[in-house]
Design a protein around this motif. Structure first.
Motif, PDB file in Angstrom:
ATOM      1  N   VAL A  18      -0.399   5.305   5.492  1.00  0.00           N
ATOM      2  CA  VAL A  18      -0.943   3.983   5.797  1.00  0.00           C
ATOM      3  C   VAL A  18      -2.467   4.019   5.762  1.00  0.00           C
ATOM      4  CG1 VAL A  18      -1.121   2.176   7.549  1.00  0.00           C
ATOM      5  CG2 VAL A  18       1.066   3.280   7.139  1.00  0.00           C
ATOM      6  N   ARG A  19      -3.048   5.127   6.222  1.00  0.00           N
ATOM      7  CA  ARG A  19      -4.510   5.254   6.165  1.00  0.00           C
ATOM      8  C   ARG A  19      -5.008   5.199   4.721  1.00  0.00           C
ATOM      9  NH1 ARG A  19      -3.629   9.897   9.491  1.00  0.00           N
ATOM     10  NH2 ARG A  19      -3.532   9.262  11.651  1.00  0.00           N
ATOM     11  N   LEU A  56      -2.336  -4.042   7.226  1.00  0.00           N
ATOM     12  CA  LEU A  56      -2.392  -2.591   7.129  1.00  0.00           C
ATOM     13  C   LEU A  56      -2.948  -1.954   8.397  1.00  0.00           C
ATOM     14  CD1 LEU A  56      -3.525  -2.132   3.431  1.00  0.00           C
ATOM     15  CD2 LEU A  56      -1.350  -1.431   4.422  1.00  0.00           C
ATOM     16  N   VAL A  57      -3.929  -2.605   9.006  1.00  0.00           N
ATOM     17  CA  VAL A  57      -4.483  -2.070  10.254  1.00  0.00           C
ATOM     18  C   VAL A  57      -3.415  -2.090  11.346  1.00  0.00           C
ATOM     19  CG1 VAL A  57      -6.089  -2.567  12.136  1.00  0.00           C
ATOM     20  CG2 VAL A  57      -6.908  -2.523   9.795  1.00  0.00           C
ATOM     21  N   GLU A 112      -3.503   3.741   2.181  1.00  0.00           N
ATOM     22  CA  GLU A 112      -3.348   2.361   1.711  1.00  0.00           C
ATOM     23  C   GLU A 112      -4.462   1.479   2.254  1.00  0.00           C
ATOM     24  OE1 GLU A 112       0.492   0.517   2.087  1.00  0.00           O
ATOM     25  OE2 GLU A 112       1.491   2.458   2.048  1.00  0.00           O
ATOM     26  N   LEU A 113      -4.833   1.719   3.495  1.00  0.00           N
ATOM     27  CA  LEU A 113      -5.882   0.917   4.119  1.00  0.00           C
ATOM     28  C   LEU A 113      -7.220   1.149   3.430  1.00  0.00           C
ATOM     29  CD1 LEU A 113      -6.766  -1.013   6.319  1.00  0.00           C
ATOM     30  CD2 LEU A 113      -6.885   0.904   7.912  1.00  0.00           C
ATOM     31  N   ARG A 114      -7.524   2.420   3.125  1.00  0.00           N
ATOM     32  CA  ARG A 114      -8.782   2.703   2.424  1.00  0.00           C
ATOM     33  C   ARG A 114      -8.809   2.026   1.053  1.00  0.00           C
ATOM     34  NH1 ARG A 114      -8.221   7.914   4.812  1.00  0.00           N
ATOM     35  NH2 ARG A 114      -7.170   8.714   2.949  1.00  0.00           N
ATOM     36  N   ALA A 115      -7.671   2.087   0.344  1.00  0.00           N
ATOM     37  CA  ALA A 115      -7.600   1.455  -0.980  1.00  0.00           C
ATOM     38  C   ALA A 115      -7.783  -0.054  -0.870  1.00  0.00           C
ATOM     39  CB  ALA A 115      -6.263   1.783  -1.639  1.00  0.00           C
ATOM     40  N   ALA A 116      -7.187  -0.659   0.156  1.00  0.00           N
ATOM     41  CA  ALA A 116      -7.310  -2.108   0.338  1.00  0.00           C
ATOM     42  C   ALA A 116      -8.745  -2.492   0.658  1.00  0.00           C
ATOM     43  CB  ALA A 116      -6.370  -2.579   1.445  1.00  0.00           C
ATOM     44  N   ARG A 117      -9.417  -1.677   1.457  1.00  0.00           N
ATOM     45  CA  ARG A 117     -10.825  -1.984   1.768  1.00  0.00           C
ATOM     46  C   ARG A 117     -11.700  -1.846   0.525  1.00  0.00           C
ATOM     47  NH1 ARG A 117     -12.263  -2.675   6.925  1.00  0.00           N
ATOM     48  NH2 ARG A 117     -14.411  -2.201   6.442  1.00  0.00           N
ATOM     49  N   ASP A 118     -11.367  -0.862  -0.321  1.00  0.00           N
ATOM     50  CA  ASP A 118     -12.114  -0.716  -1.568  1.00  0.00           C
ATOM     51  C   ASP A 118     -11.933  -1.948  -2.450  1.00  0.00           C
ATOM     52  OD1 ASP A 118     -13.019   1.739  -0.781  1.00  0.00           O
ATOM     53  OD2 ASP A 118     -11.553   2.879  -1.950  1.00  0.00           O
ATOM     54  N   LYS A 131       6.948  13.822  10.312  1.00  0.00           N
ATOM     55  CA  LYS A 131       7.244  12.656   9.476  1.00  0.00           C
ATOM     56  C   LYS A 131       6.397  11.458   9.896  1.00  0.00           C
ATOM     57  CE  LYS A 131      11.120   9.713   8.029  1.00  0.00           C
ATOM     58  NZ  LYS A 131      12.585   9.467   8.190  1.00  0.00           N
ATOM     59  N   ALA A 132       6.323  11.219  11.206  1.00  0.00           N
ATOM     60  CA  ALA A 132       5.529  10.094  11.705  1.00  0.00           C
ATOM     61  C   ALA A 132       4.057  10.280  11.382  1.00  0.00           C
ATOM     62  CB  ALA A 132       5.731   9.947  13.213  1.00  0.00           C
ATOM     63  N   SER A 133       3.574  11.520  11.492  1.00  0.00           N
ATOM     64  CA  SER A 133       2.181  11.800  11.162  1.00  0.00           C
ATOM     65  C   SER A 133       1.921  11.572   9.677  1.00  0.00           C
ATOM     66  CB  SER A 133       1.840  13.242  11.545  1.00  0.00           C
ATOM     67  OG  SER A 133       0.510  13.560  11.198  1.00  0.00           O
ATOM     68  N   GLY A 134       2.872  11.993   8.840  1.00  0.00           N
ATOM     69  CA  GLY A 134       2.724  11.770   7.403  1.00  0.00           C
ATOM     70  C   GLY A 134       2.707  10.297   7.059  1.00  0.00           C
ATOM     71  N   LYS A 135       3.540   9.513   7.746  1.00  0.00           N
ATOM     72  CA  LYS A 135       3.549   8.071   7.508  1.00  0.00           C
ATOM     73  C   LYS A 135       2.208   7.455   7.897  1.00  0.00           C
ATOM     74  CE  LYS A 135       5.959   3.792   8.738  1.00  0.00           C
ATOM     75  NZ  LYS A 135       7.063   3.179   9.524  1.00  0.00           N
TER      76      LYS A 135
END
Length: 344
Positions: A102-103, A165-166, A105-111, A94-98
């Protein structure tokens, strides 16, 4: 003598009147956009800077796969589900999936941040919503602090989101790493107890569910649900608990086909309910649950109890001691409204 004729000056074209060197604010906006694209923005708001994206752990999936394999092997050797290990493994997954979420979301935010930078650069650092004003009076607009501030605010907000996000990404990765280590420690602990567990399970002959096992012989008892199909050992535990606490227990539920892979479908588990309708039990009934749990633990050897679950904790005789469990979201799922007892 006629004076020499003055050279006629050509009239200035409209375009010449607006071709001026960009003011410092415009140059700053363009540079800011370029820096933002490169991930190096230091916005006008103090304390903001575009964050570096932490690298993703490369071996998490392999470790999770190894854990699952080890859990299955240990469950087979230890003759029953190792709930504490299963919980630890699921928590790590579960923690790995979370962290993966987040990764993304972070890629989308950087885009989105890169798109803003490109948009600003193409329009000479000007937000499209301000282009009309620029067209009417470019010089005034390019030197208008409000226009530059508007662009800076948009850029700053994007960087704030990236920083948030980071931070979430680092926290999620740390949580996933800790949950994974906890599961690995549980595997090591169980392996060290292999000889003791082998001697423990050897004491109890495997039993198949019996359709002849139904009600208790103790006379009065709480409502029973799913008594057909439980093992004789489970019926013995049920009768012992009911004989001691039967007048206070709300109901007892044992066999059910949709047990989620646990002991219920095998006829080796019963739930002793302390309240109904998924509500939290009263203080008195919660104390009753404590007493039932301790009675099962104290008499585990003679009754053949494998583990007890109560109040989001598990006590497994193969690995003695209370272990915390993950939050499953409700009083029933977290075993606050009932005591779960499983047998070998």
């Amino acid at each position: 003598m006629r004076p020499p004729a003055k050279a006629e000056s050509s009239p200035r074209r409209p375009a010449d009147r607006v071709r001026r060197r960009p003011g410092p604010l415009r140059r700053g906006a363009v540079l800011a956009a370029a820096a933002l694209t490169a991930g190096l923005l230091a916005p006008t708001t103090p304390g903001l800077a575009a964050p570096a994206v932490p690298a993703a752990p490369s071996d998490t999936e392999a470790k999770l796969a190894k854990l699952e394999k080890q859990a299955k092997a240990l469950a087979k050797d230890y003759r029953g589900e190792l709930v504490a290990l299963t919980e630890a493994r699921k928590a790590a997954e579960k923690a790995s999936g979370k962290a993966d979420g987040v990764r993304r979301e972070l890629r989308a935010a950087r885009d989105r941040t890169g798109d803003l930078a490109a948009e600003a650069y193409k329009s000479s650092g000007v937000d499209p919503s301000l282009q009309l004003a620029f067209a009417k009076d470019p010089v005034r607009s390019l030197n208008d602090a409000a226009a530059a501030e508007h662009l800076a605010e948009r850029s700053g907000e994007q960087v704030r989101q990236l920083n948030t996000l980071v931070a979430e990404r680092r926290a999620a990765d740390a949580d996933a790493s800790e949950k994974l280590k906890a599961a690995e420690r549980k595997v090591d602990e169980l392996k060290k107890r292999r000889a003791k567990v082998a001697a423990l399970v050897e004491k109890y002959t495997p039993e198949a569910p019996s359709s002849g096992v139904t009600a208790s012989s103790n006379g009065d008892h709480p409502p029973y649900i799913g008594m057909e199909g439980i093992t004789s050992r489970m019926a013995k535990v049920r009768d012992a608990v009911v004989a001691r606490y039967g007048g206070k227990i709300v109901s007892v539920g044992c066999y059910r086909a949709d047990g989620g892979g646990g002991e219920h479908p095998l006829g080796r588990a019963c739930d002793f309910m302390l309240s109904s309708g998924g509500s939290m039990p009263s203080g008195e009934m919660a104390a009753l649950g404590d007493s039932i749990s301790q009675h099962a633990i104290d008499n585990a050897d003679g009754l053949g109890v494998m583990y007890v679950i109560y109040k989001q904790r598990i006590y497994d005789m193969r690995s003695p001691g209370w272990d915390p469990m993950e939050d499953r979201g409700s009083a029933t799922a977290n075993h606050y409204d009932h005591v779960h007892i499983s047998v070998f």
